[in-house]
Design a protein around this motif. Structure first.
Motif, PDB file in Angstrom:
ATOM      1  N   ALA A 146       0.837  -1.207   0.000  1.00 31.80           N
ATOM      2  CA  ALA A 146       0.000   0.000   0.000  1.00 31.80           C
ATOM      3  C   ALA A 146       0.870   1.255   0.000  1.00 31.80           C
ATOM      4  O   ALA A 146       0.593   2.225  -0.730  1.00 31.80           O
ATOM      5  CB  ALA A 146      -0.933  -0.001   1.205  1.00 31.80           C
ATOM      6  N   TYR A 201      -5.713   2.183   1.350  1.00 34.51           N
ATOM      7  CA  TYR A 201      -5.760   0.907   0.628  1.00 34.51           C
ATOM      8  C   TYR A 201      -6.120  -0.284   1.511  1.00 34.51           C
ATOM      9  O   TYR A 201      -6.024  -1.428   1.065  1.00 34.51           O
ATOM     10  CB  TYR A 201      -4.408   0.658  -0.062  1.00 34.51           C
ATOM     11  N   LEU A 225      -3.857  -4.835  -4.955  1.00 37.73           N
ATOM     12  CA  LEU A 225      -2.757  -3.932  -4.591  1.00 37.73           C
ATOM     13  C   LEU A 225      -1.542  -4.204  -5.475  1.00 37.73           C
ATOM     14  O   LEU A 225      -0.916  -3.267  -5.975  1.00 37.73           O
ATOM     15  CB  LEU A 225      -2.359  -4.126  -3.125  1.00 37.73           C
TER      16      LEU A 225
END
Length: 170
Positions: free
Chosen positions: A54, A99, A107
């Motif tokens: 993230a 995220y 991701l």
């Protein structure tokens, strides 16, 4: 890997370090990607592999924002609006929150997509654009891109002490 001095070296550094990182990420058991097993971005915190990705996605998005604003002739608020360079741990926390609900595989796809878009933008530039003049403070555009692409890939992948494959973690 040596610090890139031109466009070709920058592109190579990104591809090599990104490839190593992706290989290591592929080896992490999916059931363990949310375990906080690494030292976090802020002092005294821990982060998971998902947090790491993230953070990398967040930084790639920032680089893209910087480049888009540069092309549009707009001012760039480095590193990000509302954050100073000495608040990168707080910025990492923002990326973790941004995220947190994105599945790990998505991701990874966002990380790869962001990296690919940055590569396209670098390829469309020349050495003068990338390394011919300071872009932020004393740093050239190429160096700022490198600080936020290939360097973090190296730092968290095989080049890092313990790397992602540290058997004590998984």
């Amino acid at each position: 890997m040596a610090v890139p001095q031109n466009k070709d070296e920058l592109l190579q550094a990104i591809e090599v370090s990104f490839g190593k990182l992706m290989k290591e990420l592929a080896d992490i058991p999916l059931a363990r990607v949310s375990d906080p097993v690494m030292e976090g971005q802020a002092e005294g915190t821990s982060m998971s592999v998902a947090n790491l990705v993230a953070n990398l996605v967040g930084w790639k998005q920032l680089v893209l924002k910087w480049l888009d604003r540069h092309v549009a002739g707009k001012a760039i608020d480095f590193p990000e609006t509302g954050f100073k360079w000495n608040e990168l741990g707080r910025l990492a926390g923002k990326f973790y929150r941004d995220y947190k609900d994105v599945p790990f595989q998505q991701l990874i796809e966002r990380l790869e997509s962001s990296k690919n878009r940055i590569v396209v933008l670098i390829a469309a530039s020349d050495d003068q654009d990338l390394y011919g003049k300071p872009w932020y403070d004393k740093w050239t555009m190429g160096r700022m891109i490198q600080f936020n692409t290939s360097s973090p890939y190296e730092m968290h992948g095989a080049g890092c002490e313990g790397g992602l494959r540290d058997p004590k973690r998984y």
